[in-house]
Motif scaffolding. Structure first.
Motif, short mmCIF file in Angstrom:
data_model
loop_
_atom_site.label_atom_id
_atom_site.label_comp_id
_atom_site.label_asym_id
_atom_site.label_seq_id
_atom_site.Cartn_x
_atom_site.Cartn_y
_atom_site.Cartn_z
N THR A 297 3.33 0.20 -9.52
CA THR A 297 2.40 0.38 -10.64
C THR A 297 3.00 1.27 -11.71
O THR A 297 2.88 0.98 -12.92
CB THR A 297 1.08 1.00 -10.13
OG1 THR A 297 0.51 0.13 -9.14
CG2 THR A 297 0.10 1.16 -11.28
N SER B 181 0.85 -1.19 0.00
CA SER B 181 0.00 0.00 0.00
C SER B 181 0.88 1.23 0.00
O SER B 181 2.08 1.17 0.24
CB SER B 181 -0.91 0.00 1.24
OG SER B 181 -0.13 -0.03 2.43
N GLY B 182 0.28 2.37 -0.28
CA GLY B 182 1.00 3.62 -0.20
C GLY B 182 2.00 3.81 -1.33
O GLY B 182 1.77 3.45 -2.48
N ALA B 183 3.16 4.39 -0.97
CA ALA B 183 4.16 4.76 -1.97
C ALA B 183 4.70 3.56 -2.72
O ALA B 183 4.97 3.64 -3.92
CB ALA B 183 5.30 5.51 -1.28
N ALA B 184 4.89 2.43 -2.03
CA ALA B 184 5.44 1.24 -2.69
C ALA B 184 4.51 0.75 -3.79
O ALA B 184 4.95 0.39 -4.89
CB ALA B 184 5.68 0.13 -1.67
N LEU C 166 9.41 -3.90 -5.58
CA LEU C 166 8.59 -2.91 -4.89
C LEU C 166 7.27 -3.50 -4.43
O LEU C 166 6.75 -3.16 -3.35
CB LEU C 166 8.33 -1.72 -5.82
CG LEU C 166 9.48 -0.75 -6.05
CD1 LEU C 166 9.19 0.14 -7.24
CD2 LEU C 166 9.73 0.09 -4.80
N TYR C 167 6.73 -4.39 -5.23
CA TYR C 167 5.43 -4.97 -4.91
C TYR C 167 5.51 -5.98 -3.77
O TYR C 167 4.62 -6.04 -2.91
CB TYR C 167 4.85 -5.65 -6.15
CG TYR C 167 3.46 -6.21 -5.95
CD1 TYR C 167 2.36 -5.37 -5.92
CD2 TYR C 167 3.26 -7.57 -5.78
CE1 TYR C 167 1.09 -5.87 -5.72
CE2 TYR C 167 1.99 -8.09 -5.59
CZ TYR C 167 0.90 -7.23 -5.56
OH TYR C 167 -0.36 -7.73 -5.37
N GLN D 129 8.33 -4.53 1.37
CA GLN D 129 8.12 -3.20 1.90
C GLN D 129 9.22 -2.86 2.91
O GLN D 129 9.93 -3.74 3.40
CB GLN D 129 6.75 -3.08 2.57
CG GLN D 129 5.58 -3.20 1.59
CD GLN D 129 5.18 -4.64 1.32
OE1 GLN D 129 4.93 -5.40 2.25
NE2 GLN D 129 5.11 -5.00 0.05
N ASP D 130 9.34 -1.58 3.22
CA ASP D 130 10.29 -1.10 4.23
C ASP D 130 11.73 -1.52 3.90
O ASP D 130 12.47 -2.02 4.76
CB ASP D 130 9.90 -1.63 5.63
CG ASP D 130 8.50 -1.20 6.01
OD1 ASP D 130 8.11 -0.07 5.65
OD2 ASP D 130 7.78 -2.00 6.66
N ARG E 57 2.22 2.51 -5.45
CA ARG E 57 2.18 3.48 -6.54
C ARG E 57 3.45 3.40 -7.38
O ARG E 57 3.40 3.50 -8.61
CB ARG E 57 1.99 4.89 -5.99
CG ARG E 57 0.60 5.13 -5.39
CD ARG E 57 0.39 6.61 -5.12
NE ARG E 57 1.27 7.11 -4.08
CZ ARG E 57 1.00 7.11 -2.79
NH1 ARG E 57 -0.17 6.63 -2.37
NH2 ARG E 57 1.85 7.60 -1.92
N ALA E 58 4.59 3.23 -6.72
CA ALA E 58 5.85 3.13 -7.45
C ALA E 58 5.89 1.87 -8.31
O ALA E 58 6.35 1.89 -9.45
CB ALA E 58 7.02 3.15 -6.48
#
Length: 301
Positions: free
Chosen positions: A184, A176-179, A247-248, A251-252, A181-182
């Motif tokens: 995608t 979710s969030g920035a990860a 990225l998908y 996370q972190d 969107r990046a």
């Protein structure tokens, strides 16, 4: 005199409407041929692409052997073809390429009918708008289906103390969030590069192939361009693909570490995607073009 003019005008209007009706009928026949060619071509390439995509995703996410995966999944498909054809992964691939070829065919047919100057740009834009969202959707599904399925099998085979820790690491929720969107955005850019190379750049490169290379066979230029240009686009698209997958699924993670991890298998992954693009946008596009021409000739008789 006025009556004769009125009759002539009425007759002219009727003929004009009749010709427009015939024109519309011809256009509909061509579009029907476009759909038939697209769906048939997608069915031809989907088995190979489905197997290759699964092996590639398992390599990217789980570091499984590509050759072993290709062999295992090919044998499984041959043993139970009905299960393979009616599986979700096969349906995802067929939907992606049937829709892509259909939109590319239809856009080109309509642009030629209306003699649109920017036909190539319009075909690229419309095809990208369809292929990219479907491609991202397919990749997300594949990452979830094969990544979690295989990792869950690995978790179940470990000792009891390790299972809880592995489950926390492997069975992650969707990002979710920035990860997200990046990831995608990277998938969008990757597919745009591929579509541009396949449907816009390849036809243009056909004219640049010297006549001496294929004397007396102009059709061979199209074959050469369609089998080489899409492959070369993967040199640019593969780093984007690997980074998007990382990225998908993770996370972190610091960006530097993410770059190192995502490019770890860049040479083998690039070779694999170049190999993968040959049936999808090499032979697939060639089959689509030949079937489309065949249907146009038959349906316009």
């Amino acid at each position: 005199m006025n009556r004769m003019n009125i009759e002539k005008d009425a007759k002219s209007i009727m003929q004009s409407r009749y010709s427009e009706k015939l024109w519309d009928k011809s256009l509909y026949r061509q579009l029907f041929g476009d759909i038939g060619a697209a769906t048939a071509s997608a069915a031809l390439v989907s088995p190979a692409v489905t197997i290759i995509d699964r092996a590639f995703v398992e390599k990217s996410l789980l570091n499984c052997s590509i050759l072993r995966g290709l062999k295992k999944h090919t044998i499984a498909a041959l043993k139970t073809p009905h299960r393979f054809i009616f599986s979700v992964p096969f349906g995802l691939i067929w939907t992606l390429y049937a829709a892509t070829y259909t939109v590319a065919n239809g856009s080109d047919t309509i642009c030629k009918k209306f003699e649109t100057p920017a036909a190539g740009i319009i075909t690229f834009v419309t095809t990208t708008l369809v292929n990219v969202p479907l491609g991202v959707w397919k990749d997300m599904k594949y990452a979830r289906i094969y990544g979690i399925r295989n990792d869950h099998d690995a978790v179940s085979k470990t000792s009891e103390p390790l299972q809880q820790e592995l489950t926390k690491k492997v069975l992650k929720p969707k990002p979710s969030g920035a990860a997200a969107r990046a990831a995608t955005a990277m998938f969008l850019l990757r597919d745009s590069v591929t579509i541009f190379g396949c449907f816009t750049l390849a036809p243009r490169m056909t004219e640049m192939i010297p006549d001496d290379l294929v004397p007396g066979c102009p059709e061979a230029k199209l074959v050469i361009a369609q089998l080489t240009v899409p492959v070369l686009t993967q040199v640019v698209a593969t780093p984007m693909h690997l980074l998007a997958l990382d990225l998908y699924m993770r996370q972190d993670v610091k960006f530097a570490d993410r770059l190192v991890q995502s490019q770890r298998y860049l040479p083998s992954s690039t070779a694999m995607r170049c190999f993968r693009i040959i049936p999808a946008f090499g032979f697939g596009c060639l089959a689509n073009m030949e079937l489309r021409s065949f249907f146009h000739r038959k349906l316009n008789v």
